[in-house]
Enzyme design. Structure first.
Site, PDB file in Angstrom:
ATOM      1  N   ASP A 969       0.837  -1.199   0.000  1.00  0.00           N
ATOM      2  CA  ASP A 969       0.000   0.000   0.000  1.00  0.00           C
ATOM      3  C   ASP A 969       0.867   1.243   0.000  1.00  0.00           C
ATOM      4  O   ASP A 969       1.884   1.316   0.697  1.00  0.00           O
ATOM      5  CB  ASP A 969      -0.906  -0.003   1.238  1.00  0.00           C
ATOM      6  CG  ASP A 969      -2.129   0.867   1.050  1.00  0.00           C
ATOM      7  OD1 ASP A 969      -2.175   1.605   0.054  1.00  0.00           O
ATOM      8  OD2 ASP A 969      -3.031   0.829   1.897  1.00  0.00           O
ATOM      9  N   LYS A1038      -6.251  11.841  11.061  1.00  0.00           N
ATOM     10  CA  LYS A1038      -5.894  11.016   9.899  1.00  0.00           C
ATOM     11  C   LYS A1038      -6.793  11.262   8.694  1.00  0.00           C
ATOM     12  O   LYS A1038      -6.320  11.498   7.579  1.00  0.00           O
ATOM     13  CB  LYS A1038      -5.934   9.529  10.280  1.00  0.00           C
ATOM     14  CG  LYS A1038      -5.613   8.620   9.084  1.00  0.00           C
ATOM     15  CD  LYS A1038      -5.673   7.145   9.428  1.00  0.00           C
ATOM     16  CE  LYS A1038      -5.428   6.301   8.169  1.00  0.00           C
ATOM     17  NZ  LYS A1038      -5.488   4.853   8.432  1.00  0.00           N
ATOM     18  N   ASP A1197      -4.345   2.693  -5.145  1.00  0.00           N
ATOM     19  CA  ASP A1197      -2.935   2.811  -4.766  1.00  0.00           C
ATOM     20  C   ASP A1197      -2.482   1.655  -3.875  1.00  0.00           C
ATOM     21  O   ASP A1197      -1.499   1.780  -3.143  1.00  0.00           O
ATOM     22  CB  ASP A1197      -2.680   4.143  -4.052  1.00  0.00           C
ATOM     23  CG  ASP A1197      -3.530   4.305  -2.800  1.00  0.00           C
ATOM     24  OD1 ASP A1197      -4.456   3.508  -2.605  1.00  0.00           O
ATOM     25  OD2 ASP A1197      -3.274   5.241  -2.024  1.00  0.00           O
TER      26      ASP A1197
END
Length: 1282
Positions: A969, A1038, A1197
């Site tokens: 990742d 986050k 991604d």
């Protein structure tokens, strides 16, 4: 007689050329109308010019000059019009114009003053009064010693212009370089003059002691302006070079074409439906009716007439084709390749067609600039059309063979030129299937797609059948038979009425679209929609779209079958599997290249690509609404079917109602409670899906063009777009080379999958029990909260209690609806997985408008939730090798969410210390310690535990065959691209672009920076900073950090932080709102301080998009792989669909006739541009992994491969990231935007508009400066992807 018809057709072909060579003949009535219109137009133009001169003369203009106005003589005939002659003007048309030097105030009479002129005089007097209070300055462009700053100065030149340049200027043939240079000089001069005047006024008002400061400031401004002048001149020269070397038709789209595109599509689809239903008379009448309407004829295109030409060509009726050629002449249209193709086909079908006629047709086609080879290259053929055309040509040219191109040239992008030219080391993977096995799989998939749907067993079938369930199932089956008869009768009666409602104007109705399928197929679609209707109901528009799209899918599949495409597809696919089968020949070609080569070799017969008519979005909605209306009116049930004590009535099983969503009233279709109760009690074990919902049983057809690929027969789009949006398809069709993009999609689609059966059985057992919220398995509706019942009219309730009860009822209903949706979604996914448990299958891929790739099957795929990802493993197994087991262990730790700041060695060491828990989870997942349930991704973690247990218990773990996908990742991938674009050293370090011993966590870094700001504010006495002590953590910031790179605003970021704060039980709820406002400001400040380059690039992209959209354009760009991207955000247009059941209001925001939505354009450009870059990086990685023989798939991604090939994939991933960002991406983007949006601006543009244009050009050309980060360091970074 046939010979006479042939001669008549030959004359028709030559007739248009005679029209071009001779003068146009007009009837006396037409000539009169033409004269009147020209004469009236001339008078109107002259009167407007006079008014304009008087307006200028009446104002305080220092020097007004004008040329003498001459009257143009209106031509008396078409011949005089072409020759430039005209009739003499009558005395009534003469107008006295004052000579040069005379002012309008002296010559004009008071009686001729109009209201607007009086208003101008009043404004002039106000200006004069204001000027008396202000000092005047001398203007460079004035002959007088002083002028008024607020007055517009204009000069009408007396220089007489020659006729030819005047015509060229009107038509827009003036050189853009001249326009640009003239505009730059005039803009700079006027800006400088205005600036000087403003400064002089301010200085006269100010104090004298500040005069020195003003002098210094003026010097700085003037030097800055000189720099801007030089920069503008440089850009103007560059733009003029681009414009002179480029085709203006490519830079600016034809607005007229886009304006009538929807209407043309509707007309074509109506004609195609009539022809497909063999209602030829209706089609012919409709074409003639549209042709006779002069207003409608303006939007008609040659392709509309070609539909009927194709029909008559099939029948061999050359006379009718000749008549349509005459219609084309009347509509002032030219025949195209399709027109001549139909004519040649008709000649090929006539056994006695004279060669002279064919020769004349070919000669006329050549005179029109059309190539015979292009007929075979570009035309779409059906059935035996191609063979008939070739037969006709070979009558006069016996040795002719069409020259075909295979469309497999090199990709134009420099990023992949070596990939396509240097293939000596490429090792394309083979599938573990023989040629015969693949062919059998093809036949199975073809059968499913020909049926258009598939019925499978539900995972709830394992439940024991009770007496009540059996009774309800039989009752529902009996009712469905009655419903089918009722709908079939109603449909036929409705079609009979529609067929006889032909009016004089012959407006199109839905009748042809109700004839493209069998009546029973429409009824089956309606009955199936009843089975899928949720108890809470569904929006009428959503249901109508579903019904119409199912008809459209079947219609397109039926067209392919009628065009005899299936047999040709079978032959080509059979040969194509040699490339993929393990017993096939070794071939150095990619799937797309191999397919194109085979298709060229087997060119006879129908075309495989794009020959089917697609129903427009509006038509599918109208068709769906029509079917819903039939259902509401004709589907009945007895009211006492469940309770015999009730009075028997014939009541509808579904009914139409209205509800509110926010402030909008929405039409709803809701099932009767009796029907919902019967469906719930029956718990039927069969589910019916469209064929495209299921994974494919054979490798997908490779994408070879924009219109062909993926499924065998089911229609599919290369690019996902909004319903009705066409601008993306137009862009893709204009793009000449998309080979790299197509090949990457084919690589992703060629990855074979299978089901992890032990894990699936565990999930199904929990699903059929009572579900588990903790494990993301939704419970059944029996676990839903009961909806409270109360009487609002009961006087014992107070108003506050009634309001409270209403909220409770609303919340309970909302919860039930959500639980039903989640339960059905899980049921579909698990049922599909269970149906495919013993199969090998494939997911065809397509992409969105930014280039991000997605599997085509919507429910069950590897982009889904933790549950669906867990049950999917690679069909191909590979040995673990020396490091494979270690990678699986590291992957397990990553899935737990623990040890994010630890090195790979630290994560591996942690995995080895918990081996006991791992093995216990694999052996006793539901009865043991249940360690796996605490992971972030519990089901994937459990699958990983099982794989580790099997590997370590094998005789040799290095030889253990693993099918398990290991993920790598990206570390906040959006910020990685920003840091690479800006060569930002600090930003690159924060997102692991530089080598580090342990991974850098950008979220923790931002949280730490926010905490430092909070401590500083706390020391300064900020109250909310004191409240937030000990609250700020990685989890709180986050989501905002992760999404700010994708364009989240402060408002959205505040909502995200507010949600996180509410999850903290200890935090006082009364401070949530204030704290979220405070924290989002600190997060944005921290990001700006940590990622300075990122913010500069993001601001540049945002401001560029704002100015581009403000100028009336949508933002477009091209990815480094050559994929064109356009943002489909326009101002919303409301379109009303009127029907008997209700009027549907469509919010259309993709209409290219509407102005762009500036807010959406500017906010979306930065995230969409970054998304296009991460998709480019993924595609490059996919291509090079395929050439290296790796199995590779991606979830945006997050890249997946076998454990043994993780190191190879990591190396390729880093190399391609460096290669991508080694390109001058921002500079190329700047050049493209300047070339596209800063060319073709007329020199006569208004001052304000021209200043905006220059501002846009200066901004687009000013690329943000970059830092000193060395991209090559990415190749050494362990945690770039990990």
């Amino acid at each position: 007689m046939s010979l006479l018809r042939v001669c008549a057709f030959a004359k028709c072909l030559n007739r248009r050329s005679l029209f071009e060579q001779c003068a146009i003949r007009l009837s006396p009535a037409d000539r009169c109308q033409l004269c009147v219109s020209l004469r009236d137009g001339a008078v109107r133009r002259i009167s407007v010019l006079e008014a304009r001169i008087q307006q200028l003369q009446s104002d305080t203009v220092l020097d007004v000059q004008h040329a003498k106005v001459h009257f143009l003589k209106a031509p008396s005939s078409g011949r005089e019009l072409l020759s430039g002659k005209g009739p003499k003007s009558t005395p009534k048309e003469k107008t006295v114009i004052p000579k040069s030097g005379q002012t309008g105030a002296k010559e004009a009479s008071k009686s001729q003053l109009s209201r607007w002129k009086e208003k101008l005089n009043r404004e002039k007097n106000k200006k004069l009064e204001n000027v008396k209070l202000k000092p005047t300055v001398k203007s460079k462009g004035s002959k007088s010693s002083s002028s008024l700053p607020s007055t517009t100065h204009k000069t009408i030149s007396t220089t007489a212009k020659k006729p030819e340049p005047l015509i060229k200027n009107i038509k827009g043939h003036k050189k853009v370089s001249d326009q640009t240079s003239a505009g730059v000089s005039s803009t700079v001069t006027s800006t400088a003059a205005a600036g000087t005047a403003t400064k002089t006024q301010k200085e006269s008002k100010g104090k004298q002691k500040g005069s020195k400061k003003h002098t210094v400031a003026d010097a700085k401004v003037s030097s800055k302006e000189l720099v801007e002048v030089k920069e503008m001149e440089r850009l103007s020269q560059q733009v003029s070079q681009w414009t002179s070397s480029s085709n203006p038709q490519v830079l600016q789209r034809d607005s007229e074409k886009s304006a009538c595109g929807d209407l043309i599509q509707s007309i074509c689809s109506y004609l195609e439906a009539c022809v497909f239903a063999e209602d030829f008379d209706r089609a012919q009448r409709f074409l003639i009716s549209q042709h006779r309407i002069r207003r409608g004829r303006k939007v008609m295109k040659t392709d509309v007439y070609n539909i009927m030409m194709r029909l008559w060509a099939k029948k061999g009726n050359l006379n009718q084709i000749g008549r349509i050629f005459i219609l084309l002449e009347e509509a002032h249209l030219k025949p195209n390749l399709g027109s001549y193709c139909s004519a040649l086909e008709c000649m090929g079908r006539k056994p006695d067609c004279p060669p002279k006629v064919i020769t004349r047709c070919l000669t006329q086609m050549e005179e029109d600039g059309l190539s015979l080879d292009d007929v075979f290259r570009k035309c779409v053929f059906r059935q035996d059309e191609r063979d008939m055309v070739l037969k006709a040509v070979q009558i006069v040219q016996p040795d002719y063979q069409p020259s075909l191109n295979t469309n497999t040239g090199q990709c134009s992008s420099s990023l992949v030129q070596d990939y396509y030219t240097q293939r000596s080391d490429h090792q394309y993977p083979k599938l573990d299937f023989s040629h015969e096995e693949l062919h059998q799989r093809f036949k199975q998939q073809l059968t499913i797609e020909q049926d258009c749907n598939i019925t499978i067993d539900s995972v709830e079938a394992a439940k024991p059948i009770t007496e009540k369930m059996a009774k309800m199932r039989k009752l529902l089956a009996d009712q469905r038979v009655l419903w089918q008869k009722s709908l079939l009768q109603a449909l036929r009666e409705s079609k009979r009425i529609l067929a006889n409602t032909t009016t004089v104007t012959f407006k199109p109705n839905l009748y042809p679209y109700l004839c493209v399928l069998e009546d029973k197929e429409y009824v089956d679609i309606m009955i199936q929609s009843i089975d899928n209707l949720p108890p809470s109901g569904e929006s009428l528009k959503v249901l109508a779209k579903y019904l119409g799209s199912r008809v459209n899918t079947k219609y397109q599949v039926r067209q392919k079958q009628q065009n005899q495409m299936v047999e040709k597809l079978n032959n080509i696919y059979n040969t194509y599997t040699d490339l993929l089968a393990k017993d096939g020949k070794e071939c150095g070609a990619l799937p797309r290249e191999q397919w194109c080569k085979i298709e060229t070799e087997q060119s006879s017969g129908p075309s495989l690509e794009g020959g089917e008519a697609d129903l427009p979005y509006i038509v599918t909605l109208e068709l769906g609404i029509y079917m819903l209306d039939l259902m509401v009116k004709n589907l009945k049930i007895d009211s006492d079917i469940l309770n015999p004590t009730f009075n028997r009535k014939h009541i509808p099983i579904i009914y139409h109602m209205y509800t509110f969503r926010s402030t909008r009233q929405v039409g709803f279709i809701k099932p009767h409670p009796i029907l919902s109760q019967m469906q719930q009690d029956a718990t039927e074990t069969k589910l019916t899906f469209d064929s495209f919902v299921m994974p494919m049983l054979c490798p997908p057809v490779p994408w070879t063009s924009v219109k062909f690929g993926a499924y065998l027969l089911t229609p599919s789009k290369l690019m996902r777009t909004g319903e009705g949006a066409t601008q993306h398809e137009v862009l893709l069709e204009e793009c000449k080379n998309l080979h790299a993009v197509l090949d990457s999609l084919n690589q992703l689609g060629n990855c074979a999958w299978r089901i992890n059966k032990p894990l699936l059985d565990i999930i199904i057992s929990i699903f059929n029990d009572r579900g588990s919220d903790k494990l993301d398995i939704p419970p059944p509706l029996s676990e839903a909260p009961k909806i409270p019942h109360f009487n609002p009219q009961d006087p014992s309730y107070t108003s506050s209690e009634k309001a409270h009860m209403k909220r409770e009822v609303s919340n309970a209903r909302k919860k039930c609806s959500e639980m039903h949706s989640l339960r059905m979604d899980a049921l579909y996914k698990l049922s599909i997985a269970n149906h495919m448990r013993d199969e090998i299958f494939w997911f065809p891929h397509n992409m969105d408008f930014r280039g991000r790739t997605y599997p085509c099957p919507p429910y069950f795929n590897h982009l889904g939730s933790d549950v669906t990802r867990a049950v999917l493993v690679f069909a191909e197994g590979k040995p673990l090798g020396p490091k494979g087991l270690d990678w699986i262990k590291i992957h397990l730790v990553n899935l737990t969410g623990l040890k994010k700041r630890s090195s790979l060695e630290g994560r591996l060491e942690y995995a080895n210390t918990i081996m006991e828990d791992i093995l216990d989870s694999a052996d006793n997942p539901l009865t043991g310690k249940k360690w796996w349930m605490n992971a972030d991704e519990p089901w994937q973690a459990l699958g990983c535990c099982m794989e580790i247990a099997n590997a370590v218990r094998s005789p040799d773990p290095t030889r253990f065959i693993s099918h398990f996908p290991v993920h790598q990742d990206g570390s906040c991938n959006g910020l990685q691209h920003y840091a690479a674009l800006g060569r930002d050293v600090i930003g690159a370090t924060s997102v692991n672009l530089t080598p580090c011993e342990v991974p850098q966590d950008v979220y923790s870094g931002v949280a730490q920076q926010v905490e430092e700001f909070r401590v500083r504010d706390e020391q300064n006495g900020v109250k909310i900073a004191q409240v937030l002590e000990g609250v700020i953590s990685r989890k709180v910031v986050k989501q905002t950090v992760m999404t700010v790179v994708y364009g989240v605003t402060r408002f959205g970021g505040r909502l995200q932080i507010e949600k996180r704060l509410k999850e903290i039980d200890e935090f006082p709820k009364e401070h949530v709102w204030e704290a979220s406002h405070y924290l989002v400001r600190l997060v944005f400040s921290s990001l700006k301080e940590m990622f300075t380059g990122t913010r500069e690039i993001q601001d540049w992209l945002t401001e560029s998009a704002r100015l581009i959209s403000k100028a009336g354009h949508t933002v477009e760009w091209v990815t480094p792989l050559g994929l064109p991207v356009i943002q489909p955000y326009h101002r919303t247009r409301v379109q009303v669909l009127k029907s008997t059941i209700q009027h549907v209001y469509l919010q259309i925001n993709h209409d290219i006739k509407q102005r762009p939505d500036t807010v959406k354009q500017k906010n979306a450009f930065p995230p969409n541009f970054i998304h296009s870059l991460d998709s480019t990086h993924m595609m490059l990685t996919a291509l090079h992994c395929y050439s290296a023989g790796l199995a590779f798939v991606s979830v945006h991604d997050c890249f997946w491969t076998h454990a043994i090939t993780v190191d190879t994939m990591n190396r390729i991933c880093r190399e391609q990231f460096v290669a991508l960002h080694s390109q001058p991406i921002l500079q190329e983007l700047s050049n493209y935007l300047v070339q596209k949006y800063c060319t073709g601006i007329p020199a006569e543009a208004k001052k304000k508009k021209y200043q905006e244009y220059m501002k846009l050009m200066m901004l687009l050309a000013k690329v943000p400066q970059t830092g000193d980060f060395d991209l090559q360091r990415v190749k050494e970074s362990t945690y770039f992807f990990s």
